[in-house]
Design a protein around this motif. Structure first.
Motif, PDB file in Angstrom:
ATOM      1  N   GLU A  42       0.854  -1.198   0.000  1.00 12.92           N
ATOM      2  CA  GLU A  42       0.000   0.000   0.000  1.00 12.92           C
ATOM      3  C   GLU A  42       0.882   1.237   0.000  1.00 12.92           C
ATOM      4  OE1 GLU A  42      -3.618   2.000   2.672  1.00 12.92           O
ATOM      5  OE2 GLU A  42      -2.911  -0.040   3.079  1.00 12.92           O
ATOM      6  N   THR A  44       0.857   5.406   0.451  1.00  5.03           N
ATOM      7  CA  THR A  44       0.057   6.517   0.968  1.00  5.03           C
ATOM      8  C   THR A  44       0.851   7.812   0.840  1.00  5.03           C
ATOM      9  OG1 THR A  44      -0.951   5.008   2.581  1.00  5.03           O
ATOM     10  CG2 THR A  44      -1.271   7.364   2.932  1.00  5.03           C
ATOM     11  N   ARG A  86      -3.608   7.373  -3.339  1.00  5.07           N
ATOM     12  CA  ARG A  86      -3.342   6.183  -2.526  1.00  5.07           C
ATOM     13  C   ARG A  86      -3.400   4.965  -3.439  1.00  5.07           C
ATOM     14  NH1 ARG A  86      -6.492   4.155   1.100  1.00  5.07           N
ATOM     15  NH2 ARG A  86      -8.402   5.242   0.478  1.00  5.07           N
ATOM     16  N   VAL A 135     -10.750  -2.846   3.122  1.00  2.73           N
ATOM     17  CA  VAL A 135     -10.089  -1.966   4.096  1.00  2.73           C
ATOM     18  C   VAL A 135      -9.484  -0.758   3.383  1.00  2.73           C
ATOM     19  CG1 VAL A 135      -8.153  -1.794   5.706  1.00  2.73           C
ATOM     20  CG2 VAL A 135      -9.652  -3.795   5.767  1.00  2.73           C
ATOM     21  N   PHE A 136      -8.870  -0.991   2.227  1.00  7.46           N
ATOM     22  CA  PHE A 136      -8.215   0.086   1.482  1.00  7.46           C
ATOM     23  C   PHE A 136      -9.212   1.156   1.059  1.00  7.46           C
ATOM     24  CE2 PHE A 136      -6.952   1.720  -2.769  1.00  7.46           C
ATOM     25  CZ  PHE A 136      -5.808   2.401  -2.402  1.00  7.46           C
ATOM     26  N   LYS A 138     -12.202   1.762   2.225  1.00  4.36           N
ATOM     27  CA  LYS A 138     -12.941   2.366   3.336  1.00  4.36           C
ATOM     28  C   LYS A 138     -12.091   3.304   4.178  1.00  4.36           C
ATOM     29  CE  LYS A 138     -16.717  -0.931   3.858  1.00  4.36           C
ATOM     30  NZ  LYS A 138     -17.448  -1.839   4.771  1.00  4.36           N
ATOM     31  N   LYS A 139     -10.777   3.345   3.915  1.00  8.15           N
ATOM     32  CA  LYS A 139      -9.901   4.253   4.668  1.00  8.15           C
ATOM     33  C   LYS A 139     -10.153   5.715   4.333  1.00  8.15           C
ATOM     34  CE  LYS A 139      -5.832   1.425   5.714  1.00  8.15           C
ATOM     35  NZ  LYS A 139      -4.395   1.196   5.421  1.00  8.15           N
TER      36      LYS A 139
END
Length: 349
Positions: A42, A44, A86, A135-136, A138-139
């Motif tokens: 990931e 960011t 992201r 999860v990605f 919904k961040k």
């Protein structure tokens, strides 16, 4: 640099340590690189306007996408470019990559409808990937995108093309079509029915601008001519960095197709009426026979149809072929890919 990734993202994915511990580092440009799981990184940046998943290795023998994702991770670690989106970068199925086969027990790209019972490795992988993507996305609240990169197992009238899944979400896909053109894709195909592919999962569950990309033909790892995919890489880097997309090529056209029908294999008696190695987008005139199963004959409809992804050897209950026709969308209006409806200006949701 993260010592786990110092030898390369692909190398770590194929030859991971016995015990993996997720970890993160911050680059000198402020970009955080998080190694979330084997085959999942990931990215960011300090600020972001999009959340983009780029997945590869869903089928282990489709290696050009795997090399491209590995290259993107290396370039970000080397600070060759700084993304403003992201990112979730995935190399999905190391066991199948080692075996140079599409899958080990079950087609992974048919397992993204819901949580799967743990009957094999592919089910476990699909469950883990769905959780990572959930999860990605919904961040944050950024615009969601998903490119699931594949390579075709057969020749094709269009060497590179995108398949946009149908969903019940009201998502205008014109930006996605513009990206396909900028990346020198030859065609786009708009689906009509829901599927359980990885790109469909992101489109249906999160309203992502999502597509399955077909990048040339399958080849052994590191035997791909990656120069063929430089326009796609250039367009990806521009998108990831919030820059203007490259201009579409003027020397070739771009074709639009919509799915007319899906042929599903329902018994072992199913047979295609043409060679199993027929090229994608092979055209059949109206009335020409396409397939037969237990007395049911499938023939091309009025206007003729082209066949995509024909495969008589799929498991019972799976898609044996897609049939498509060309069309010209009105890009002055929103373009939705609606479940069981012609692509058009009214979203079915």
């Amino acid at each position: 640099m993260d010592s786990q990734l110092s030898g390369g993202f692909l190398k770590h994915t194929l030859f991971p340590p016995k015990i993996f511990t997720p970890n993160s580092i911050t680059l000198s440009n402020g970009v955080i690189v998080s190694h979330n799981a084997i085959g999942v990184v990931e990215i960011t940046p300090p600020e972001s306007d999009k959340a983009i998943v780029i997945s590869s290795g869903i089928h282990g023998d489709e290696t050009a996408p795997i090399e491209l994702v590995d290259d993107l991770v290396s370039s970000i670690l080397d600070e060759a470019f700084q993304p403003t989106s992201r990112l979730l970068l995935i190399i999905a199925h190391p066991d199948a990559i080692h075996a140079h086969t599409r899958f080990i027990e079950e087609n992974l790209n048919r397992l993204f409808a819901d949580t799967n019972p743990l009957r094999n490795k592919e089910c476990e992988l699909a469950n883990n990937l769905q959780e990572q993507v959930q999860v990605f996305f919904k961040k944050g609240t950024e615009e969601p995108w998903h490119f699931d990169l594949h390579s075709a197992i057969r020749a094709s009238e269009h060497y590179m093309f995108g398949v946009v899944p149908a969903s019940t979400q009201a998502t205008d896909i014109r930006p996605l079509v513009s990206f396909l053109k900028a990346s020198h894709m030859d065609a786009v195909m708009l689906s009509r029915t829901p599927s359980s592919t990885f790109s469909w999962y992101s489109a249906e569950k999160f309203g992502a601008l999502a597509a399955t990309f077909e990048m040339g033909r399958v080849a052994r790892l590191y035997e791909n001519n990656m120069e063929e995919f430089k326009p796609l890489r250039d367009a990806l880097v521009a998108l990831l960095c919030g820059e203007t997309l490259p201009a579409p090529p003027t020397e070739k056209g771009f074709s639009n197709y919509k799915v007319t029908r899906t042929i599903t294999k329902t018994s072992d008696a199913f047979n295609l009426a043409f060679s199993d190695d027929a090229a994608n987008f092979t055209y059949f005139a109206e009335g020409e026979q396409l397939a037969e199963e237990n007395g049911t004959v499938y023939s091309a409809i009025a206007g003729g149809e082209a066949v995509v992804f024909p495969n008589s050897k799929v498991a019972i209950g799976q898609r044996a072929a897609l049939l498509v026709q060309p069309f010209e969308p009105n890009l002055s209006e929103p373009l939705y890919v609606n479940v069981e409806r012609d692509p058009g200006p009214v979203a079915f949701s």
